[in-house]
Design a protein around this motif. Sequence first.
Motif, PDB file in Angstrom:
ATOM      1  N   VAL A 128     -46.792 -42.803  14.301  1.00  0.00           N
ATOM      2  CA  VAL A 128     -46.512 -42.235  12.986  1.00  0.00           C
ATOM      3  C   VAL A 128     -45.102 -42.592  12.529  1.00  0.00           C
ATOM      4  O   VAL A 128     -44.862 -42.858  11.347  1.00  0.00           O
ATOM      5  N   ALA A 129     -44.157 -42.647  13.471  1.00  0.00           N
ATOM      6  CA  ALA A 129     -42.773 -42.992  13.110  1.00  0.00           C
ATOM      7  C   ALA A 129     -42.699 -44.365  12.464  1.00  0.00           C
ATOM      8  O   ALA A 129     -41.861 -44.596  11.580  1.00  0.00           O
ATOM      9  N   GLY A 130     -43.572 -45.272  12.876  1.00  0.00           N
ATOM     10  CA  GLY A 130     -43.581 -46.598  12.262  1.00  0.00           C
ATOM     11  C   GLY A 130     -43.900 -46.551  10.778  1.00  0.00           C
ATOM     12  O   GLY A 130     -43.448 -47.407  10.007  1.00  0.00           O
ATOM     13  N   LEU A 131     -44.680 -45.543  10.360  1.00  0.00           N
ATOM     14  CA  LEU A 131     -45.001 -45.390   8.947  1.00  0.00           C
ATOM     15  C   LEU A 131     -43.828 -44.824   8.153  1.00  0.00           C
ATOM     16  O   LEU A 131     -43.842 -44.868   6.919  1.00  0.00           O
ATOM     17  N   LEU A 132     -42.841 -44.266   8.845  1.00  0.00           N
ATOM     18  CA  LEU A 132     -41.665 -43.680   8.190  1.00  0.00           C
ATOM     19  C   LEU A 132     -40.480 -44.639   8.161  1.00  0.00           C
ATOM     20  O   LEU A 132     -39.385 -44.259   7.735  1.00  0.00           O
ATOM     21  N   GLN A 133     -40.696 -45.853   8.628  1.00  0.00           N
ATOM     22  CA  GLN A 133     -39.622 -46.847   8.663  1.00  0.00           C
ATOM     23  C   GLN A 133     -39.006 -47.010   7.276  1.00  0.00           C
ATOM     24  O   GLN A 133     -39.707 -47.157   6.275  1.00  0.00           O
ATOM     25  N   GLY A 134     -37.684 -46.935   7.205  1.00  0.00           N
ATOM     26  CA  GLY A 134     -36.985 -47.114   5.936  1.00  0.00           C
ATOM     27  C   GLY A 134     -36.797 -45.839   5.132  1.00  0.00           C
ATOM     28  O   GLY A 134     -36.100 -45.851   4.114  1.00  0.00           O
ATOM     29  N   ARG A 135     -37.393 -44.726   5.574  1.00  0.00           N
ATOM     30  CA  ARG A 135     -37.192 -43.452   4.871  1.00  0.00           C
ATOM     31  C   ARG A 135     -35.815 -42.887   5.230  1.00  0.00           C
ATOM     32  O   ARG A 135     -35.293 -43.135   6.313  1.00  0.00           O
ATOM     33  N   ARG A 136     -35.258 -42.112   4.333  1.00  0.00           N
ATOM     34  CA  ARG A 136     -33.927 -41.547   4.553  1.00  0.00           C
ATOM     35  C   ARG A 136     -33.966 -40.069   4.950  1.00  0.00           C
ATOM     36  O   ARG A 136     -33.041 -39.572   5.590  1.00  0.00           O
ATOM     37  N   ARG A 137     -35.043 -39.387   4.549  1.00  0.00           N
ATOM     38  CA  ARG A 137     -35.124 -37.944   4.786  1.00  0.00           C
ATOM     39  C   ARG A 137     -36.591 -37.530   4.663  1.00  0.00           C
ATOM     40  O   ARG A 137     -37.376 -38.194   3.981  1.00  0.00           O
ATOM     41  N   ALA A 138     -36.954 -36.435   5.343  1.00  0.00           N
ATOM     42  CA  ALA A 138     -38.325 -35.919   5.270  1.00  0.00           C
ATOM     43  C   ALA A 138     -38.296 -34.514   4.684  1.00  0.00           C
ATOM     44  O   ALA A 138     -37.546 -33.656   5.148  1.00  0.00           O
ATOM     45  N   ALA A 139     -39.126 -34.274   3.675  1.00  0.00           N
ATOM     46  CA  ALA A 139     -39.320 -32.932   3.106  1.00  0.00           C
ATOM     47  C   ALA A 139     -40.733 -32.509   3.465  1.00  0.00           C
ATOM     48  O   ALA A 139     -41.700 -33.175   3.093  1.00  0.00           O
ATOM     49  N   THR A 140     -40.863 -31.419   4.212  1.00  0.00           N
ATOM     50  CA  THR A 140     -42.174 -31.034   4.712  1.00  0.00           C
ATOM     51  C   THR A 140     -42.617 -29.687   4.176  1.00  0.00           C
ATOM     52  O   THR A 140     -41.820 -28.767   4.030  1.00  0.00           O
ATOM     53  N   LEU A 141     -43.916 -29.599   3.894  1.00  0.00           N
ATOM     54  CA  LEU A 141     -44.529 -28.345   3.480  1.00  0.00           C
ATOM     55  C   LEU A 141     -45.561 -27.877   4.498  1.00  0.00           C
ATOM     56  O   LEU A 141     -46.344 -26.974   4.217  1.00  0.00           O
ATOM     57  N   VAL A 142     -45.591 -28.477   5.682  1.00  0.00           N
ATOM     58  CA  VAL A 142     -46.626 -28.148   6.668  1.00  0.00           C
ATOM     59  C   VAL A 142     -46.039 -27.335   7.817  1.00  0.00           C
ATOM     60  O   VAL A 142     -44.851 -27.405   8.112  1.00  0.00           O
ATOM     61  N   SER A 143     -46.915 -26.586   8.467  1.00  0.00           N
ATOM     62  CA  SER A 143     -46.537 -25.817   9.645  1.00  0.00           C
ATOM     63  C   SER A 143     -46.365 -26.745  10.841  1.00  0.00           C
ATOM     64  O   SER A 143     -47.086 -27.732  10.993  1.00  0.00           O
ATOM     65  N   ARG A 144     -45.422 -26.414  11.717  1.00  0.00           N
ATOM     66  CA  ARG A 144     -45.169 -27.254  12.898  1.00  0.00           C
ATOM     67  C   ARG A 144     -45.965 -26.812  14.111  1.00  0.00           C
ATOM     68  O   ARG A 144     -45.811 -27.368  15.195  1.00  0.00           O
ATOM     69  N   GLY A 145     -46.851 -25.818  13.966  1.00  0.00           N
ATOM     70  CA  GLY A 145     -47.530 -25.262  15.125  1.00  0.00           C
ATOM     71  C   GLY A 145     -48.828 -25.943  15.502  1.00  0.00           C
ATOM     72  O   GLY A 145     -49.465 -25.557  16.476  1.00  0.00           O
ATOM     73  N   SER A 146     -49.240 -26.979  14.773  1.00  0.00           N
ATOM     74  CA  SER A 146     -50.443 -27.734  15.092  1.00  0.00           C
ATOM     75  C   SER A 146     -50.059 -29.094  15.644  1.00  0.00           C
ATOM     76  O   SER A 146     -48.911 -29.534  15.517  1.00  0.00           O
ATOM     77  N   LEU A 147     -51.014 -29.793  16.230  1.00  0.00           N
ATOM     78  CA  LEU A 147     -50.727 -31.134  16.737  1.00  0.00           C
ATOM     79  C   LEU A 147     -50.279 -32.052  15.612  1.00  0.00           C
ATOM     80  O   LEU A 147     -49.255 -32.748  15.735  1.00  0.00           O
ATOM     81  N   MET A 148     -51.029 -32.081  14.512  1.00  0.00           N
ATOM     82  CA  MET A 148     -50.680 -32.972  13.414  1.00  0.00           C
ATOM     83  C   MET A 148     -49.353 -32.577  12.777  1.00  0.00           C
ATOM     84  O   MET A 148     -48.552 -33.444  12.401  1.00  0.00           O
TER      85      MET A 148
END
Length: 406
Positions: A128-148
Amino acid sequence: MRSFTLTPEQIVSILTALTADELARSFGRYVEGLTQASWTADTRLGVEGADVTAEQARACARRAAIFFGMPEDAVRVGPNDRFGDWAGQVSAMIRAEMTAFRFHPATHGGAADTRHAADDIWQDARGVAGLLQGRRRAATLVSRGSLMGLVSAVLAPNLQRLEVVDARRLTPDEMAESLRFGDVVIATPTLWRYLADTLPSIPSNVVGLSFGEALTPDLAERLRGRGLGAMRELYGSTETGVVGWRDSPSDPFLLFDHWSRSGQGLIRHRPNGATLPALPMDDLTWQTDRSFRLGKRRDGAVQIAGINVFPVKIGEMIAEHDAVESCTVRLSQRAGALDRLIASIKLRPGFEANQDLAWTIDEWCRARLQPPERPRIYTFVEEAGAEPASAASAGGVSSGSATATA
């Protein structure tokens, strides 16, 4: 090595997510996302904080220990604990050893948790990190308690050394103002629909990452109209891990490099050189040996807001109501609208189809089902699963059938 560790702040974000989920699963207490996002390391578990009882605290501590692959009693519970206290305990233990994660499925049906070797989860995160290549920051609206959620919103950004912003705390206007050139926004399709309806604009070179229920072409087009760049979609499950990705809803999914096809199943090529067979939760229609399209779920589940729910089981539960002879539940998906469940109910003799009865059944369901599992429309019909005898507006009654919106 910093990319392969979890900070105390990240552990707190995981613990708050696990606490909210455990309260819903085991105690029928639903914590709204905004409330959950407000919990920090300084938030007390008890009164004047998360308002968790002693019994609930013990259950949530067990859940935390299980998640990190530790003995169930590994996290000690005190009378004045804060989330930061639990995070300190977990941090010390996983620094010494972290060999596995154990995830509860994205359903409140009581199924057992699934164990994954920690190296396998980090392997998924590298993909998944490969899909984030070149991004500067992540804004998340998801819970961190699941695998995904863990992989996409914690581990993969760590590998790219990205700052992560919890956007659940922001209003649409605040989020629009906070987004920057080069950000990636992580959300489920239900949340993407909310953003498509409410965000005034999206800066250039902001991309999306989605997982959960399938992303529709209509929604992707609406988001592009708001200014969103690429929209990448992940495919995976609690049972398998993160399997594939695609750039557009019209494209087939592509396997990540550590997966290969094996008949109708999959093979994970693990970091230690071993292989692990896996059966996907959906029927896959293979386009090539490394690309596929999704068919139906093998277990009959559908997804509402990223949560697996089971219409057949929900219908059977509603049929236990005194007024209900039989009930079928189906998923309604319409362009530009939220996915929702619709219950078709055949009443027992002596009960009249009307809005008051629909509200009574809905109140009965609220005491037994979590919010994603509850139908949003109740339709009374002559035979369960049939169309209404005649059309009725929401809340209206006509010709022996009634439709009410919960």
